[in-house]
Design a protein around this motif. Sequence first.
Motif, PDB file in Angstrom:
ATOM      1  N   VAL A   1       0.798  -1.264  -0.135  1.00  0.00           N
ATOM      2  CA  VAL A   1      -0.221   0.134   0.049  1.00  0.00           C
ATOM      3  C   VAL A   1       0.796   1.214  -0.041  1.00  0.00           C
ATOM      4  CG1 VAL A   1      -1.872   1.224   1.184  1.00  0.00           C
ATOM      5  CG2 VAL A   1      -1.675  -1.286   1.352  1.00  0.00           C
ATOM      6  N   ALA A   2       0.841   2.095  -0.954  1.00  0.00           N
ATOM      7  CA  ALA A   2       1.579   3.207  -1.155  1.00  0.00           C
ATOM      8  C   ALA A   2       0.888   4.449  -1.551  1.00  0.00           C
ATOM      9  CB  ALA A   2       2.735   2.774  -2.309  1.00  0.00           C
ATOM     10  N   GLY A   3       1.179   5.423  -1.067  1.00  0.00           N
ATOM     11  CA  GLY A   3       0.789   6.843  -1.271  1.00  0.00           C
ATOM     12  C   GLY A   3       0.273   7.424  -0.020  1.00  0.00           C
ATOM     13  N   GLN A   4      -0.688   8.595  -0.365  1.00  0.00           N
ATOM     14  CA  GLN A   4      -1.476   9.182   0.794  1.00  0.00           C
ATOM     15  C   GLN A   4      -2.287   8.178   1.584  1.00  0.00           C
ATOM     16  OE1 GLN A   4      -4.516  12.448   0.262  1.00  0.00           O
ATOM     17  NE2 GLN A   4      -2.645  13.625   0.767  1.00  0.00           N
ATOM     18  N   LEU A   5      -1.645   7.954   2.862  1.00  0.00           N
ATOM     19  CA  LEU A   5      -2.298   7.159   3.908  1.00  0.00           C
ATOM     20  C   LEU A   5      -1.766   7.423   5.097  1.00  0.00           C
ATOM     21  CD1 LEU A   5      -0.019   4.757   4.647  1.00  0.00           C
ATOM     22  CD2 LEU A   5      -0.256   4.222   2.464  1.00  0.00           C
ATOM     23  N   ASP A   6      -2.757   7.153   6.169  1.00  0.00           N
ATOM     24  CA  ASP A   6      -2.618   7.065   7.584  1.00  0.00           C
ATOM     25  C   ASP A   6      -1.968   5.668   7.850  1.00  0.00           C
ATOM     26  OD1 ASP A   6      -3.678   6.514  10.574  1.00  0.00           O
ATOM     27  OD2 ASP A   6      -3.537   8.687  10.379  1.00  0.00           O
ATOM     28  N   ILE A   7      -0.900   5.590   8.223  1.00  0.00           N
ATOM     29  CA  ILE A   7      -0.395   4.294   8.710  1.00  0.00           C
ATOM     30  C   ILE A   7      -1.095   3.313   9.484  1.00  0.00           C
ATOM     31  CG2 ILE A   7       1.907   3.056   9.666  1.00  0.00           C
ATOM     32  CD1 ILE A   7       2.537   4.236   6.765  1.00  0.00           C
ATOM     33  N   ALA A   8      -1.468   4.063  10.806  1.00  0.00           N
ATOM     34  CA  ALA A   8      -2.112   3.388  11.793  1.00  0.00           C
ATOM     35  C   ALA A   8      -3.480   2.746  11.428  1.00  0.00           C
ATOM     36  CB  ALA A   8      -2.294   4.265  12.987  1.00  0.00           C
ATOM     37  N   GLN A   9      -4.334   3.656  10.581  1.00  0.00           N
ATOM     38  CA  GLN A   9      -5.575   3.341  10.171  1.00  0.00           C
ATOM     39  C   GLN A   9      -5.604   1.985   9.164  1.00  0.00           C
ATOM     40  OE1 GLN A   9      -8.887   4.378  10.972  1.00  0.00           O
ATOM     41  NE2 GLN A   9      -9.055   2.388   9.900  1.00  0.00           N
ATOM     42  N   THR A  10      -4.443   2.398   8.085  1.00  0.00           N
ATOM     43  CA  THR A  10      -4.274   1.426   7.171  1.00  0.00           C
ATOM     44  C   THR A  10      -4.071  -0.108   7.760  1.00  0.00           C
ATOM     45  OG1 THR A  10      -3.207   3.199   5.716  1.00  0.00           O
ATOM     46  CG2 THR A  10      -2.873   0.660   5.152  1.00  0.00           C
ATOM     47  N   LYS A  11      -3.157  -0.182   8.900  1.00  0.00           N
ATOM     48  CA  LYS A  11      -3.061  -1.440   9.198  1.00  0.00           C
ATOM     49  C   LYS A  11      -4.221  -2.056  10.136  1.00  0.00           C
ATOM     50  CE  LYS A  11       1.858  -0.640  10.878  1.00  0.00           C
ATOM     51  NZ  LYS A  11       2.844  -0.633  11.905  1.00  0.00           N
ATOM     52  N   ILE A  12      -5.099  -1.061  10.642  1.00  0.00           N
ATOM     53  CA  ILE A  12      -6.370  -1.432  10.953  1.00  0.00           C
ATOM     54  C   ILE A  12      -7.348  -2.318   9.981  1.00  0.00           C
ATOM     55  CG2 ILE A  12      -8.595  -0.981  12.130  1.00  0.00           C
ATOM     56  CD1 ILE A  12      -6.862   1.386  13.727  1.00  0.00           C
ATOM     57  N   TRP A  13      -7.266  -1.546   8.833  1.00  0.00           N
ATOM     58  CA  TRP A  13      -8.105  -2.281   7.651  1.00  0.00           C
ATOM     59  C   TRP A  13      -7.337  -3.367   7.210  1.00  0.00           C
ATOM     60  CZ3 TRP A  13      -8.524   3.451   5.370  1.00  0.00           C
ATOM     61  CH2 TRP A  13      -9.492   4.185   6.053  1.00  0.00           C
ATOM     62  N   ILE A  14      -6.099  -3.241   6.896  1.00  0.00           N
ATOM     63  CA  ILE A  14      -5.281  -4.653   6.476  1.00  0.00           C
ATOM     64  C   ILE A  14      -5.627  -5.827   7.444  1.00  0.00           C
ATOM     65  CG2 ILE A  14      -3.150  -5.748   6.093  1.00  0.00           C
ATOM     66  CD1 ILE A  14      -2.107  -2.899   5.078  1.00  0.00           C
ATOM     67  N   GLU A  15      -5.644  -5.714   8.739  1.00  0.00           N
ATOM     68  CA  GLU A  15      -6.080  -6.821   9.366  1.00  0.00           C
ATOM     69  C   GLU A  15      -7.519  -7.237   9.401  1.00  0.00           C
ATOM     70  OE1 GLU A  15      -5.701  -9.713  12.038  1.00  0.00           O
ATOM     71  OE2 GLU A  15      -4.219  -8.507  11.426  1.00  0.00           O
TER      72      GLU A  15
ATOM     73  N   SER B   1       7.191   7.970  -9.574  1.00  0.00           N
ATOM     74  CA  SER B   1       5.764   7.648  -9.217  1.00  0.00           C
ATOM     75  C   SER B   1       5.444   6.695  -8.015  1.00  0.00           C
ATOM     76  CB  SER B   1       5.073   7.443 -10.307  1.00  0.00           C
ATOM     77  OG  SER B   1       5.273   6.045 -10.630  1.00  0.00           O
ATOM     78  N   VAL B   2       4.250   7.004  -7.410  1.00  0.00           N
ATOM     79  CA  VAL B   2       3.921   6.042  -6.334  1.00  0.00           C
ATOM     80  C   VAL B   2       3.631   4.524  -6.891  1.00  0.00           C
ATOM     81  CG1 VAL B   2       1.328   6.524  -6.422  1.00  0.00           C
ATOM     82  CG2 VAL B   2       2.379   5.653  -4.094  1.00  0.00           C
ATOM     83  N   GLU B   3       3.092   4.546  -8.199  1.00  0.00           N
ATOM     84  CA  GLU B   3       2.976   3.319  -8.967  1.00  0.00           C
ATOM     85  C   GLU B   3       4.272   2.698  -9.026  1.00  0.00           C
ATOM     86  OE1 GLU B   3       0.268   5.993 -11.589  1.00  0.00           O
ATOM     87  OE2 GLU B   3       1.803   6.338  -9.976  1.00  0.00           O
ATOM     88  N   GLY B   4       5.325   3.051  -9.479  1.00  0.00           N
ATOM     89  CA  GLY B   4       6.554   2.745  -9.851  1.00  0.00           C
ATOM     90  C   GLY B   4       7.200   2.094  -8.368  1.00  0.00           C
ATOM     91  N   ILE B   5       7.040   3.000  -7.126  1.00  0.00           N
ATOM     92  CA  ILE B   5       7.720   2.534  -6.123  1.00  0.00           C
ATOM     93  C   ILE B   5       6.819   1.363  -5.654  1.00  0.00           C
ATOM     94  CG2 ILE B   5       7.641   3.086  -3.687  1.00  0.00           C
ATOM     95  CD1 ILE B   5       8.178   6.105  -4.475  1.00  0.00           C
ATOM     96  N   ALA B   6       5.501   1.402  -5.826  1.00  0.00           N
ATOM     97  CA  ALA B   6       4.878   0.251  -5.275  1.00  0.00           C
ATOM     98  C   ALA B   6       5.046  -1.012  -6.108  1.00  0.00           C
ATOM     99  CB  ALA B   6       3.319   0.458  -5.366  1.00  0.00           C
ATOM    100  N   ASP B   7       5.444  -1.114  -7.220  1.00  0.00           N
ATOM    101  CA  ASP B   7       5.669  -2.048  -8.061  1.00  0.00           C
ATOM    102  C   ASP B   7       7.153  -2.475  -7.599  1.00  0.00           C
ATOM    103  OD1 ASP B   7       6.610  -4.053 -10.163  1.00  0.00           O
ATOM    104  OD2 ASP B   7       5.598  -3.122 -11.493  1.00  0.00           O
ATOM    105  N   ASN B   8       8.252  -1.545  -7.405  1.00  0.00           N
ATOM    106  CA  ASN B   8       9.546  -1.923  -6.976  1.00  0.00           C
ATOM    107  C   ASN B   8       9.599  -2.710  -5.617  1.00  0.00           C
ATOM    108  OD1 ASN B   8      10.745  -1.104  -9.225  1.00  0.00           O
ATOM    109  ND2 ASN B   8      11.125   0.854  -8.337  1.00  0.00           N
ATOM    110  N   LEU B   9       8.756  -2.019  -4.714  1.00  0.00           N
ATOM    111  CA  LEU B   9       8.701  -2.651  -3.463  1.00  0.00           C
ATOM    112  C   LEU B   9       8.340  -4.159  -3.348  1.00  0.00           C
ATOM    113  CD1 LEU B   9       6.957   0.331  -1.350  1.00  0.00           C
ATOM    114  CD2 LEU B   9       9.669  -0.699  -1.184  1.00  0.00           C
TER     115      LEU B   9
END
Length: 441
Positions: free
Chosen positions: A212-226, A378-386
């Motif tokens: 998950v890459a881009g404008q995000l709240d890390i703590a909230q993202t973790k909650i949704w992922i779980e 780009s955020v797309e390039g970073i996500a793909d690379n990660l």
Amino acid sequence: MKKSLIALSTLLMVGGTVSAQKVAFEEYTLNNGMHVILHQDNSAPVVITSVMYHVGSKDENPERTGFAHFFEHLLFEGTQNIGRGEWFKIVTGNGGTNNANTTDDRTYYYEIFPSNNLELGLWMESERLMHPVINQIGVDTQNEVVKEEKRLRVDNQPYGNLIAEIKKNMFTNHPYRWTTIGEMEHLDAATLEEFQAFNKKFYVPNNAVLVVAGQLDIAQTKIWIEKYFGSIPKGAPVTRQKFEEAPITQTIRARYEDPNIQIPMVAASYRTPSNKTRDSKVLDLISTLLSDGKSSRLYKKIVDDKKMALQIGAFNYSQEDYGMYIIYGLPMGENTPESLIKEVDEEIVRLQTELISEKEYQKLQNIFENQYVNSNASVEGIADNLATYYMLYGDVNLINTEIQVYRSITREEIRDVAKKYLNPNQRLILDYAPKSDKAQN
């Protein structure tokens, strides 16, 4: 799908020097084995949710080739909670785009949404993983889609079978010997149960990485992922057979006739090591030196100065287990494939016996610095690379450190790696010719 032949030969056509900031990320693993990588970038109000599965064409049954690519299409059919034909409507209706692609080594799916739709993207990817609907109507529909894709991109495309013919002749034991798109008769013969078994084996959380890459709240993202991924059951461990190829010790000769072309092509292909190796990185530099742009050694000599070819190119086809270093050319006028190969060999011998100049070396470094920056622009390039660095290299931080490997490669290494891999007795020579009744007089 793979980039076109021409695009492959120009991947590195950039110049100048720039600097890039370190890519910050956080990674962890869910209890079901799914790896998660988060990258926060608040520069634009967009977010990408992507999942890479460690399954590609090399994981297929030799009698059922094309399955991995087929699933690239099939898993957009719908889920228990997303109706058939609704996937793309949901994405576009919420201001997003999505796509997927397959290689010999992995399959990658992603959505790009406005950042306020992050939860939607996570839910959709969890649905693809947990609740896919794999039924006969979906299989039959996508079978026709894949057949049309093969007709357009391979069968009716000039030089469209080049990579397929090279792979077929370069590999005798490894699954790299067949194409990603596969054989249509294999897909026709497959049963619904075989598709379902393939999904059950490879599309499991412990065979995937979520980025998950881009404008995000890390703590909230973790909650949704779980919430959306944490309850998905872990699958059986994916085990893979190790395939090894005997060294090539004498020139392989092959010929293929393509009814879609009028100008013959000749290709020299050398088997190379895994993309994880340092030698693979050196071969990236070598391919750039030989054929990157009009000032490259091969282009300047064979196309510009001697006017022997319409086009000349080279690229390092790097993969997880083995690679191929491919040089290709289109002879012009009275020149023959043999005369082009002779000129290419002279340049390779020069590379094997003389150090490249300091000016050429610095130019290579500049090109790779720019490539590195552009790949993370780009955020797309970073996500793909990660995802790629985790899945195929086992080290996510290569997104920041791989450039240091290129910087550390010496002129002596370039000479020695050329000497190690680029010899006439270690290659395939493929004559890629027009159909006999279309051959030029």
